[in-house]
Write an enzyme that holds these catalytic residues in place. Sequence first.
Site, PDB file in Angstrom:
ATOM      1  N   HIS A 104      28.913  13.268   7.604  1.00  0.00           N
ATOM      2  CA  HIS A 104      27.691  14.009   7.843  1.00  0.00           C
ATOM      3  C   HIS A 104      27.953  14.974   8.996  1.00  0.00           C
ATOM      4  O   HIS A 104      28.869  14.776   9.796  1.00  0.00           O
ATOM      5  CB  HIS A 104      26.542  13.068   8.216  1.00  0.00           C
ATOM      6  CG  HIS A 104      26.098  12.178   7.094  1.00  0.00           C
ATOM      7  ND1 HIS A 104      25.657  12.671   5.878  1.00  0.00           N
ATOM      8  CD2 HIS A 104      26.009  10.822   7.008  1.00  0.00           C
ATOM      9  CE1 HIS A 104      25.316  11.650   5.091  1.00  0.00           C
ATOM     10  NE2 HIS A 104      25.529  10.524   5.748  1.00  0.00           N
ATOM     11  N   CYS A 146      27.024  18.413   4.855  1.00  0.00           N
ATOM     12  CA  CYS A 146      25.866  19.253   4.586  1.00  0.00           C
ATOM     13  C   CYS A 146      25.706  20.265   5.712  1.00  0.00           C
ATOM     14  O   CYS A 146      26.064  20.012   6.854  1.00  0.00           O
ATOM     15  CB  CYS A 146      24.619  18.391   4.474  1.00  0.00           C
ATOM     16  SG  CYS A 146      23.183  19.281   3.876  1.00  0.00           S
TER      17      CYS A 146
END
Length: 277
Positions: A104, A146
Amino acid sequence: MTETDGFYRSREVLDPAEQYKMDHKRRGTALIFNHERFFWHLALPERRGTNADRDNPTRRFSELGFEVKCFNDLRAEELLLKIHEVSTSSHVDADCFLCVFLSHGEGNHIYAYDAKIEIQTLTGLFKGDKCQSLVGKPKIFIIQACRGSQHDVPLVPLDVVDHQTDKLDDNVTQVDAASVYTLPAGADFLMCYSVAEGYYSHRETVNGSWYIQDLSEMLARHGSSLEFTELLTLVNRKVSQRRVDFCKDPGAIGKKQVPCFASMLTKKLHFCPKPSK
């Protein structure tokens, strides 16, 4: 009086076909930092499918001659130690260096198991004043994370909504949390991102992320024959042709993704086959 815009004219004639030297004894080190689970206080979801993202490029980069080293769910201190060890090692006999982060992200940080790390802290260890044996050599960073809170909307919405079931074996599309910004790194760096800034990066819970799936496929087909930034452009095209079919968020069905890369390379980059030993 005649006024002209000032410009610099170099007497040096540049060869547009000039390539990085790929005739060193070894291709170089490739580090893969794979993060599936995170310390509970970070409140980050488990990244199901990321082990496929670890295994696929491991195979492909090994085929291109890299010495691949994989690390799973390292704490921030452990990750920084591994990076520091490699940056202070000698790369005199290596063509280049490559590093992959599967995690992440947030802002200009990437998450380790227990904390986030500034990406420029990592890339900075490989700049010329810190790692002289990689001066003038390609330094490639691939980041699967992301980079925002938007889905890329297809121009022609002809998608059929498929209903997802809750079985573990179903290949459901998820997104990697938070965002990562495009960062400058310096000459001879190549920063490869799974998605353009501000958009979701999609990951299938069985097959892995779209970006790493398609990057691995293009490496298998063209890794030793195609100039690397041209290969990355093919990856952009292939990922952009995908869409979300199975997802717990109905609003994500049919949405798209486009990767990007920021090249500070100064020559063409070909992973030409090494002579057989």
